[in-house]
Structures are given as C-alpha cells and as structure tokens.
Design a protein around this motif. Structure first.
Motif, PDB file in Angstrom:
ATOM      1  N   GLU A 126      -4.539   1.215  -4.854  1.00  0.00           N
ATOM      2  CA  GLU A 126      -3.368   2.060  -4.615  1.00  0.00           C
ATOM      3  C   GLU A 126      -3.344   2.452  -3.130  1.00  0.00           C
ATOM      4  OE1 GLU A 126       0.078   3.814  -4.882  1.00  0.00           O
ATOM      5  OE2 GLU A 126      -0.835   2.800  -6.608  1.00  0.00           O
ATOM      6  N   PRO A 127      -2.385   1.966  -2.333  1.00  0.00           N
ATOM      7  CA  PRO A 127      -1.283   1.080  -2.730  1.00  0.00           C
ATOM      8  C   PRO A 127      -1.765  -0.360  -2.958  1.00  0.00           C
ATOM      9  CG  PRO A 127      -1.251   1.421  -0.362  1.00  0.00           C
ATOM     10  CD  PRO A 127      -2.331   2.331  -0.897  1.00  0.00           C
ATOM     11  N   SER A 128      -0.931  -1.114  -3.684  1.00  0.00           N
ATOM     12  CA  SER A 128      -1.238  -2.508  -3.977  1.00  0.00           C
ATOM     13  C   SER A 128      -0.186  -3.409  -3.344  1.00  0.00           C
ATOM     14  CB  SER A 128      -1.271  -2.750  -5.488  1.00  0.00           C
ATOM     15  OG  SER A 128      -2.215  -1.918  -6.116  1.00  0.00           O
ATOM     16  N   VAL A 129      -0.599  -4.634  -2.996  1.00  0.00           N
ATOM     17  CA  VAL A 129       0.331  -5.553  -2.340  1.00  0.00           C
ATOM     18  C   VAL A 129       0.140  -6.975  -2.863  1.00  0.00           C
ATOM     19  CG1 VAL A 129       0.453  -4.213  -0.198  1.00  0.00           C
ATOM     20  CG2 VAL A 129      -1.296  -5.977  -0.443  1.00  0.00           C
ATOM     21  N   GLU A 130       1.214  -7.756  -2.769  1.00  0.00           N
ATOM     22  CA  GLU A 130       1.136  -9.208  -2.944  1.00  0.00           C
ATOM     23  C   GLU A 130       0.981  -9.809  -1.547  1.00  0.00           C
ATOM     24  OE1 GLU A 130       1.175 -11.101  -5.616  1.00  0.00           O
ATOM     25  OE2 GLU A 130       1.766  -9.714  -7.198  1.00  0.00           O
ATOM     26  N   MET A 131       0.113 -10.805  -1.414  1.00  0.00           N
ATOM     27  CA  MET A 131      -0.103 -11.436  -0.121  1.00  0.00           C
ATOM     28  C   MET A 131       0.673 -12.748  -0.053  1.00  0.00           C
ATOM     29  SD  MET A 131      -4.201 -10.784   0.350  1.00  0.00           S
ATOM     30  CE  MET A 131      -4.649 -11.777  -1.089  1.00  0.00           C
ATOM     31  N   ASP A 132       1.532 -12.890   0.938  1.00  0.00           N
ATOM     32  CA  ASP A 132       2.315 -14.105   1.147  1.00  0.00           C
ATOM     33  C   ASP A 132       1.951 -14.735   2.484  1.00  0.00           C
ATOM     34  OD1 ASP A 132       3.621 -13.465  -1.190  1.00  0.00           O
ATOM     35  OD2 ASP A 132       5.368 -12.591  -0.182  1.00  0.00           O
ATOM     36  N   ILE A 133       2.126 -16.056   2.560  1.00  0.00           N
ATOM     37  CA  ILE A 133       2.003 -16.747   3.842  1.00  0.00           C
ATOM     38  C   ILE A 133       3.282 -17.543   4.083  1.00  0.00           C
ATOM     39  CG2 ILE A 133      -0.512 -16.941   3.727  1.00  0.00           C
ATOM     40  CD1 ILE A 133      -0.110 -19.888   2.891  1.00  0.00           C
ATOM     41  N   SER A 134       3.583 -17.758   5.345  1.00  0.00           N
ATOM     42  CA  SER A 134       4.742 -18.583   5.679  1.00  0.00           C
ATOM     43  C   SER A 134       4.489 -20.006   5.205  1.00  0.00           C
ATOM     44  CB  SER A 134       4.995 -18.569   7.190  1.00  0.00           C
ATOM     45  OG  SER A 134       3.826 -18.985   7.889  1.00  0.00           O
ATOM     46  N   ILE A 156      -0.102 -16.093  -2.277  1.00  0.00           N
ATOM     47  CA  ILE A 156      -1.446 -16.677  -2.436  1.00  0.00           C
ATOM     48  C   ILE A 156      -2.446 -15.726  -3.100  1.00  0.00           C
ATOM     49  CG2 ILE A 156      -1.221 -18.245  -0.491  1.00  0.00           C
ATOM     50  CD1 ILE A 156      -2.922 -16.229   1.123  1.00  0.00           C
ATOM     51  N   GLY A 157      -2.077 -14.462  -3.319  1.00  0.00           N
ATOM     52  CA  GLY A 157      -3.024 -13.554  -3.958  1.00  0.00           C
ATOM     53  C   GLY A 157      -2.547 -12.117  -3.955  1.00  0.00           C
ATOM     54  N   GLY A 158      -3.423 -11.253  -4.449  1.00  0.00           N
ATOM     55  CA  GLY A 158      -3.123  -9.835  -4.489  1.00  0.00           C
ATOM     56  C   GLY A 158      -4.201  -9.027  -3.799  1.00  0.00           C
ATOM     57  N   ALA A 159      -3.855  -7.816  -3.389  1.00  0.00           N
ATOM     58  CA  ALA A 159      -4.815  -6.981  -2.667  1.00  0.00           C
ATOM     59  C   ALA A 159      -4.363  -5.529  -2.703  1.00  0.00           C
ATOM     60  CB  ALA A 159      -4.945  -7.463  -1.222  1.00  0.00           C
ATOM     61  N   GLY A 160      -5.131  -4.673  -2.060  1.00  0.00           N
ATOM     62  CA  GLY A 160      -4.758  -3.271  -1.973  1.00  0.00           C
ATOM     63  C   GLY A 160      -5.922  -2.400  -1.550  1.00  0.00           C
ATOM     64  N   VAL A 161      -5.627  -1.130  -1.334  1.00  0.00           N
ATOM     65  CA  VAL A 161      -6.647  -0.136  -0.994  1.00  0.00           C
ATOM     66  C   VAL A 161      -7.336   0.293  -2.291  1.00  0.00           C
ATOM     67  CG1 VAL A 161      -7.060   2.173  -0.072  1.00  0.00           C
ATOM     68  CG2 VAL A 161      -5.387   0.655   1.032  1.00  0.00           C
ATOM     69  N   VAL A 162      -8.662   0.330  -2.291  1.00  0.00           N
ATOM     70  CA  VAL A 162      -9.425   0.631  -3.508  1.00  0.00           C
ATOM     71  C   VAL A 162      -9.011   2.000  -4.054  1.00  0.00           C
ATOM     72  CG1 VAL A 162     -11.721   0.909  -4.513  1.00  0.00           C
ATOM     73  CG2 VAL A 162     -11.352  -0.754  -2.679  1.00  0.00           C
ATOM     74  N   HIS A 163      -8.731   2.038  -5.353  1.00  0.00           N
ATOM     75  CA  HIS A 163      -8.231   3.251  -6.009  1.00  0.00           C
ATOM     76  C   HIS A 163      -9.271   4.374  -5.959  1.00  0.00           C
ATOM     77  CE1 HIS A 163      -6.427   5.850  -9.040  1.00  0.00           C
ATOM     78  NE2 HIS A 163      -5.341   5.078  -9.003  1.00  0.00           N
ATOM     79  N   TYR A 164      -8.764   5.572  -5.821  1.00  0.00           N
ATOM     80  CA  TYR A 164      -9.589   6.792  -5.791  1.00  0.00           C
ATOM     81  C   TYR A 164     -10.548   6.824  -6.978  1.00  0.00           C
ATOM     82  CZ  TYR A 164     -10.552  11.872  -5.652  1.00  0.00           C
ATOM     83  OH  TYR A 164     -11.158  13.110  -5.610  1.00  0.00           O
ATOM     84  N   ASP A 165     -10.029   6.572  -8.179  1.00  0.00           N
ATOM     85  CA  ASP A 165     -10.852   6.665  -9.390  1.00  0.00           C
ATOM     86  C   ASP A 165     -11.912   5.570  -9.469  1.00  0.00           C
ATOM     87  OD1 ASP A 165      -9.446   8.872 -10.211  1.00  0.00           O
ATOM     88  OD2 ASP A 165      -8.031   7.733 -11.458  1.00  0.00           O
ATOM     89  N   VAL A 166     -11.623   4.392  -8.914  1.00  0.00           N
ATOM     90  CA  VAL A 166     -12.606   3.299  -8.924  1.00  0.00           C
ATOM     91  C   VAL A 166     -13.783   3.650  -8.019  1.00  0.00           C
ATOM     92  CG1 VAL A 166     -13.013   0.881  -8.335  1.00  0.00           C
ATOM     93  CG2 VAL A 166     -10.888   1.545  -9.480  1.00  0.00           C
TER      94      VAL A 166
END
Length: 348
Positions: A257-265, A285-295
C-alpha cells in the motif's frame, strides 16, 4: 687392473648396444654396476693397495663406472624414444576425416532468464534466497495480510496437501516473510526469491497451474515509491534494452500500500502500437508496491521505523516477451527443437 677395466668396458659397450628392450638393459646395468659386479669387486680390492695405488686405480674404476652409466642412460633414452615413436605411429589420427557431429544441449530458457535477473540484482547488493515449495498457510497467506476467509485468496486458489494448513505455495512471497522473521526486525533486508509457484488455473497458451516467479523485497529506513521506480527501471533496461521506458499504474495488492502495476514501453513498436502491446504502446510485466504496514508489523518490524518495497515478475512472461514465445507450454515440453534457438548466452 687397467687392462681388466678396458676389457670390462668393452664387454659392457657390446652388451648395451645389443639390448633391444628396457628389461635387457636393466639386466646389463645390474651386471656391470650392481653390488655383485666386477667393478664393485675391484673397488673392494683397493683396500689392500698402497695410498698412491688407491688414488690411481680408484680414479680409473670410477671413470669406467661413469662411462658405463653414460652408455646405459644413452641407450635407455634411445629405447624410450623408439617405444614412443612406435606408439605414435599406431595411434595416428587422420585429421582429414570429417569430425563426428555431437549434438549439444541448450540451457533451459527460464533458467537463463532467472540467471539474468540474479546477475543484475546481485550487482545491486541483493541476496538470492530460496524457500520450501510446500508451505504453511501462515506464511503463504496470513503473514501477508490474507487471513482465512479473505476474498483476495480466491485469486490465488492453490493446491492443499494437508487440510487447510499445508499447501503448494501460490507465490514466492512466503520466502520474504520467513526472511523478515529471521532478521527479528533488527536488520535491513535486500533479497530476491525466484522459484516455482502453483495456482489452480487453466492450462493454455498463456496460463499454467505451475509457473515461475521472481519476487524481490527491500526493507530499510526511509524507503519510498521512488526507490522502487528506480530499481525497476534499472532491471527493465538491463533485460529489455537501454531505451526501455517504465511506468507505474495504480493497482491493488493486499500486502502492499500503495500498489502499482509495472509497465514497460513496447520494444516491438517503441510505443507506437502493435500486436505485441495490443496497440497500447505499453506491456505489463509485473506488480509491486510499498510493503503494507500490517505485513511489516506481523513479520517483526516496527512500521514507524522501517519501510520497504516489494515487487514480482513472472519469469515465463518476461521470457515470452524477450524471445517472442507465444505459448507458455514451450517452457515445459521436451522438444529439443524448441531450445535449439536459445543455445547461446546473451550479455544483458
């Protein structure tokens, strides 16, 4: 005595010259230079001579021994050379004949892609970590913000092997949880964890019940989304080319949180639109994000002090994009014609 020495030397020369085998030469050497040889008997008789005679005749005996020794060594080399030449003559290879063609294998395509990822990440200071493929529900779901009954579990429906507690891991994220717990919230974490994952899915050209993930985790102080963007940009440029452009799109993952989809040109049309990118100019090509507080908290890290980011690439998807493979089943069949196109090592 001088005449005796000359006679001995002459006989020794004749017998040495007549030797045809190393064994014959060894017998002659023992006969003239051994403990029971005539020369040795003559040396023993010197004790009864005067000091002057000892010097004179002792010198003659030693000179005779040295000459016989020299003759033996010379003959021994001659015999050894003859044996070697005979052996070489028998083992001559006709280099004008065509060589036997030996079929060579090729590295597994997925392994090559994983090695590319590992090489880049290790150059950035990351460790490569592995974990069990048969995992506990606690590590696979609960520590990652997915308690029992959470609707997001449906998207990762997997294969249970013992009740609802043991399962085939649906992603490699449990390795991240195990690593953080092992650090006890006291040390930074910088790892990637490539490996197999399993989900109940259809087997077709783009889906498989077994696939390979390359996930990463960085936990430290003052880590932000910009650090994630910089890291992903480096990886994508190394893997898909230096002109590759990256972008993030908002998304949702239960453990970031927040989470993002990673795109490339799109490397096929350079962003203009083609069948590879479905005319969008971008490829996810993948997913990513800032590690959640609770995790962070559940894995022993104080979220008020520590922060981090996590990301995940699909190895098969990256390989399919990079090499133009249109069927995921190519990675798992046994047709050697498929791998023949990848029998080279590329510098990334």
């Amino acid at each position: 005595m001088k005449e005796n020495l000359e006679t001995i030397l002459k006989k020794a020369q004749e017998e040495i010259i007549a030797c045809l085998k190393p064994a014959d030469l060894a017998n002659v050497k023992s006969k003239y230079l051994g403990k029971k040889s005539e020369l040795n008997d003559l040396l023993s008789s010197l004790k009864d001579m005067s000091v002057e005679d000892k010097k004179t005749f002792g010198k003659l005996v030693n000179e005779t021994k040295q000459e016989i020794t020299s003759l033996v060594d010379s003959k021994n080399k001659e015999l050894e050379d003859a044996i070697l030449n005979e052996k070489l003559a028998k083992e001559t290879i006709d280099i004008s004949l065509p060589a036997t063609k030996i079929l060579c294998g090729a590295p597994n395509i997925l392994e090559s892609v994983i090695e590319d990822f590992e090489s880049v990440f290790m150059s950035m200071g990351y460790d490569v970590v592995d974990g069990p493929e048969i995992e506990e529900d606690r590590f696979n779901f609960e520590l990652l913000g997915l308690p029992k009954g959470h609707p997001a579990r449906d998207a990762q429906d997997t294969f249970y092997v013992k009740g609802d507690e043991m399962l085939l891991r649906s992603h490699t994220s449990p390795v991240q949880a195990r690593t953080m717990l092992a650090k006890e919230g006291k040390e930074p974490v910088r790892i990637i964890c490539p490996g197999k994952a399993y989900r109940r899915d259809d087997d077709d050209a783009t889906h498989s019940h077994q696939f390979t993930q390359i996930e990463g985790l960085l936990v430290d102080k003052d880590i932000s989304l910009s650090d994630l963007k910089g890291t992903v940009t480096v990886i994508c440029k190394k893997l898909f080319g230096k002109d590759t452009v990256t972008r993030f799109r908002p998304s949702y993952y239960q453990f970031t949180e927040p989470s993002v989809e990673m795109d490339i040109s799109c490397f096929g049309c350079k962003g203009k639109g083609c069948n590879i990118c479905k005319n969008t100019g971008w490829i996810t090509i993948g997913g990513a994000g800032v590690v959640h507080y609770d995790v962070l908290k559940g894995c022993g890290y104080d979220p008020n002090i520590w922060s981090g980011f996590a990301f995940g690439f699909g190895a098969e998807r990256c390989a399919m994009l990079k090499y133009g493979i249109n069927d995921i089943r190519t990675f798992y069949n046994t047709d050697l014609r498929e791998t023949a196109n990848f029998d080279r090592r590329e510098d990334i």
